[in-house]
Enzyme design. Sequence first.
Site, mmCIF file in Angstrom:
data_model
loop_
_atom_site.group_PDB
_atom_site.id
_atom_site.type_symbol
_atom_site.label_atom_id
_atom_site.label_comp_id
_atom_site.label_asym_id
_atom_site.label_seq_id
_atom_site.Cartn_x
_atom_site.Cartn_y
_atom_site.Cartn_z
ATOM 1 N N ASP A 114 0.867 -1.148 0.168
ATOM 2 C CA ASP A 114 0.132 -0.025 -0.134
ATOM 3 C C ASP A 114 1.000 1.155 -0.027
ATOM 4 O OD1 ASP A 114 -1.799 1.993 0.629
ATOM 5 O OD2 ASP A 114 -1.928 1.286 2.838
ATOM 6 N N ASP A 166 -1.786 -1.222 -3.612
ATOM 7 C CA ASP A 166 -2.215 -0.675 -5.002
ATOM 8 C C ASP A 166 -1.215 -0.891 -5.853
ATOM 9 O OD1 ASP A 166 -0.024 1.417 -4.268
ATOM 10 O OD2 ASP A 166 -1.601 1.978 -2.724
ATOM 11 N N GLU A 212 -8.474 -21.047 -15.927
ATOM 12 C CA GLU A 212 -8.680 -21.668 -14.657
ATOM 13 C C GLU A 212 -10.028 -22.740 -14.734
ATOM 14 O OE1 GLU A 212 -9.856 -20.714 -10.105
ATOM 15 O OE2 GLU A 212 -10.852 -19.868 -11.561
ATOM 16 N N HIS A 260 -4.339 -17.581 -4.474
ATOM 17 C CA HIS A 260 -5.229 -16.677 -3.592
ATOM 18 C C HIS A 260 -6.567 -17.488 -2.961
ATOM 19 C CE1 HIS A 260 -6.972 -16.425 -7.338
ATOM 20 N NE2 HIS A 260 -8.029 -15.740 -6.917
ATOM 21 N N ASP A 261 -6.744 -18.483 -3.506
ATOM 22 C CA ASP A 261 -7.939 -19.101 -3.001
ATOM 23 C C ASP A 261 -7.670 -20.341 -2.329
ATOM 24 O OD1 ASP A 261 -9.539 -17.672 -4.891
ATOM 25 O OD2 ASP A 261 -9.403 -19.133 -6.519
#
Length: 553
Positions: A21, A29, A255, A328-329
């Site tokens: 960030d 970001d 995916e 990320h899952d």
Amino acid sequence: MKRTWWKEGVVYQIYPRSFKDTTGNGLGDIYGIIEKLDYIKSLGVDIIWLCPVYESPNDDNGYDISDYKAISKEFGGSEAFDLLLKGMHQRGLKLVMDLVLNHSSDEHKWFKESRKSKDNPYRDYYFWKSSKDSNPPNNWTSFFSGSAWKKDDITNEYFLHLFTKKQPDLNWENPKVRKEIHDIVDFWCKKGVDGFRMDVISLISKQLEFPDSIYPEDYGKTIKNYYANGPKIHQYLNELNKEVLSKYDIMTVGEGPGIDLSNGLDYVDDSRNELNMIFHFDHMFIDNGPGGKYDPIDVSLPKFKKVFNDWDTKLKDKGWGSIFLGNHDFSRMVSRFGNDSKYHNESAKLLALLLFTLRGTVYVYQGDEIGMTNVAYPSIEDYNDVETLGSWNEAIARGEDMKDYLKLVHRQSRDNARTPMQWDKTKNSGFSEGTPWLKVNPNFEAINVETQENNAHSILNFYRQMIAFRKANTVMVYGDYECMNEDDENLYIYSRSDENDHYIILLNFSDNVQPVKHLELNLNASELIISNLEALHSITELQPWEAQLRKYS
Ligand code: ISL
């Protein structure tokens, strides 16, 4: 085997809101990524896969896109994006965008129109159905709990959403939708991006009769038999390839929940002109019990090896694989497949050695290069992920013991992979000056980039060593793979070889010393090239989580 940059390249996956960030608002970001480009380059990777950075109301953290051609202002907008792309290309890094084309956000202008009336020109951009005996049109449930249909008051019809109710499924049957999609893909290609990761691409073609699932209790079976690999999937992908993808030198990876050995090759077979690679989940759902992800079972090593063996055999002649152990899952790979306490350093390195010595393109998820682990927040209030909260609410409704359920959340929540990147020992681990959107893992003082930069034996430096080794030895990319001990419960031993080189990899996936009984290996004739331990203990046994890469002369 045809050589290409995307087969030889190593991919680094970034989850932007958790990376860095620069504004102090607690969200990562794009300027934060720019700030860290030299770090990323220093790993030796070639390609960055950026999770969605488009305009989005963030019901599912960007996987609900409200404007496919605009970059989220929170992330820095298109100015930041253009700078990122430029900075990457200057450093020889390629950019792969995440495209979510199975569904949009309900705040996309297409859906806002579509809702308005049954004869709106955008009505058929989505799937609308009337109720069945005052119930939803069928018994399908969403990936994130509850019915996959939501009734909309304006027209009194239901729309389909395989994910949250703010992620309505797009109707690819409609040629206008496909045309819009081709246009979006072309827009990003023209911008100069180098490829796409296509979210849940296996779900884009629906069974239009929308039959009830006969496996309402078995979600995996329902996905395979009803949601995925629909009748026109290959027609759509082939068309997308012909109309847009084939015109550019880009890479594509689809995916694919519901993709398995019986259908995987069809997506990536060279001669079919669809996608370059897919992500299947045979090893990632390996610990799902009969009740799914929140009913986990122990992972057996033979089962794990079999996934890699079978897929290598399946893809070796006509396709190409994706090698990954986390994203990320899912929970953190060292917590799932290694031992994140007593053998944290050893097992994180062992898993890296595995990743970089398998055939296929390797994907590294941010933070895995320093061995980031699962987190165990004390309260459900600390969690953010829609999937986690959905299953939590279902468990409450079933009357489960929620203290026990919190332990399951600790083990399985997608937020395990989404905690902020651990850069250093300062406040919020150097991720943000403000309050992070998700709490930093309390172990950041022990596990962070800065500390590992200064330690020659760190996990981070081991990743650098492995990536450099792979890049210098194409046998690790293209060479034959052969597993020597599929049934062994503790050791994973395999070879990689081509006409010039012959390597053997020995991995001890256990907390105990294990004898290497395989005399036929003739290890005395081989030389130890890379190890995850500082010293060799013995040639006839492997220490807990020891990993060796040996070369035969
Ligand atoms: O996350 C999962 C298991 O915990 C998967 O079932 C996941 O939902 C599935 O693989 C699809 O994932 C992708 O699409 C979702 C999004 O939430 C995920 O982050 C994304 O990777 C919907 O767009």
